[in-house]
Write a protein that holds these residues in place. Sequence first.
Motif, PDB file in Angstrom:
ATOM      1  N   GLN A  51      44.495  31.246  33.036  1.00 17.32           N
ATOM      2  CA  GLN A  51      44.718  32.731  33.446  1.00 17.32           C
ATOM      3  C   GLN A  51      43.869  33.497  32.475  1.00 17.32           C
ATOM      4  N   ASN A  54      40.315  33.506  32.703  1.00 18.37           N
ATOM      5  CA  ASN A  54      39.572  34.253  33.893  1.00 18.37           C
ATOM      6  C   ASN A  54      39.442  35.631  33.343  1.00 18.37           C
ATOM      7  N   ALA A  55      39.693  36.014  32.448  1.00 18.75           N
ATOM      8  CA  ALA A  55      39.548  37.689  31.780  1.00 18.75           C
ATOM      9  C   ALA A  55      38.080  37.454  31.304  1.00 18.75           C
ATOM     10  N   THR A 112      38.295  36.080  46.854  1.00 21.74           N
ATOM     11  CA  THR A 112      37.973  36.888  45.666  1.00 21.74           C
ATOM     12  C   THR A 112      37.297  36.268  44.697  1.00 21.74           C
ATOM     13  N   ARG A 114      36.960  35.054  41.202  1.00 21.25           N
ATOM     14  CA  ARG A 114      37.751  34.723  39.989  1.00 21.25           C
ATOM     15  C   ARG A 114      37.481  33.306  39.447  1.00 21.25           C
ATOM     16  N   SER A 118      43.915  30.809  42.226  1.00 21.75           N
ATOM     17  CA  SER A 118      45.309  31.475  41.969  1.00 21.75           C
ATOM     18  C   SER A 118      46.288  30.270  41.855  1.00 21.75           C
ATOM     19  N   THR A 121      46.664  28.876  38.426  1.00 17.28           N
ATOM     20  CA  THR A 121      47.098  29.818  37.043  1.00 17.28           C
ATOM     21  C   THR A 121      48.521  30.221  37.216  1.00 17.28           C
ATOM     22  N   TYR A 125      48.665  35.647  40.301  1.00 15.94           N
ATOM     23  CA  TYR A 125      47.946  36.744  40.433  1.00 15.94           C
ATOM     24  C   TYR A 125      47.284  37.277  39.226  1.00 15.94           C
ATOM     25  N   TYR A 126      46.369  38.057  38.954  1.00 17.54           N
ATOM     26  CA  TYR A 126      45.721  38.380  37.882  1.00 17.54           C
ATOM     27  C   TYR A 126      46.786  39.367  36.769  1.00 17.54           C
ATOM     28  N   ASP A 127      47.181  38.851  35.910  1.00 15.55           N
ATOM     29  CA  ASP A 127      48.065  39.435  34.778  1.00 15.55           C
ATOM     30  C   ASP A 127      48.052  39.002  33.412  1.00 15.55           C
ATOM     31  N   LEU A 128      46.905  39.225  32.789  1.00 17.68           N
ATOM     32  CA  LEU A 128      46.515  38.898  31.502  1.00 17.68           C
ATOM     33  C   LEU A 128      47.775  38.831  30.304  1.00 17.68           C
TER      34      LEU A 128
END
Length: 293
Positions: A51, A54-55, A112, A114, A118, A121, A125-128
Amino acid sequence: MESVARSQSAADRGASASNDKTLIYRQSRWTRLTHWLWAISLFFMLLSGLQIFNARPQLYIGKESGFEYNNTIFAIGAENSDAGPRGYTEIFGKRFDTTGVLGWSGPAGQETSRAFPSWATIPSYYDLGTARVIHFFFAWILTTTLIVWFVASTVNGHLRRDLAPRLDDLKRLPQDIVDHAKLKFHHAREYNTLQKMAYGGVLFVLLPLMIITGLAMSPSMNSVLPFLNDLLGGRQTARTIHFTVMVLLVAFFVVHILMILAAGPINELRSIITGWYRTDPPAQDDKPVERSA
């Protein structure tokens, strides 16, 4: 990781004195506890680490990165094509279409862009921010447990006795390789040469390297260990090494699971859950060897 237990409680010795001489108490409680702590920690670190990756789904060699630099060695992304958006993975300039898995993924009609999908990770969902909290929490558990294990294993002689390869082990290495290639396994109390080398590589090379590169990537550690970043060739190089170590640990895990399945999963799992392990029956002309408490 496993370690060979040399001491037994009175109850354990009484149980092992039964008629079944092939069933031995192999793994201590401390061994089993650290094994599962490391397994759980690495699981959450892996998925939260993906995850975080992914940033910024690129890896570089050097101290700096950006559009004006040509030091990217690995990248995952998405691009438009005549057939629509496509995902790709680029390694040392060579690009592969990885649509549906890496770069561009998701349910049909809801895809999406990425790097990792999903399902791979934590969180999905995306949550750094949450990913970093989870990653660092389990990283400290792993680090603390590893340090305590190393000190205790040094003091009680476990490292020297059970994990350090001896000359006889090295002489048996070619035969061990042949036996593993033929899926011919010998169930004994002691580790074979390949096990010692594999476990030693993870415990004394990969895990320490992962911890060191993780510290080097932390800006807050620059004031505490200012030399660490330069020693590893810069933060971007440390990040690349960190990712590479992760890939090697995943490869070790896959091989480890395959060996467990091939050698007898019930026996192997019983050993790391309860401590009891079934060895090969002694040869007819072998005399029983008494074990000291």
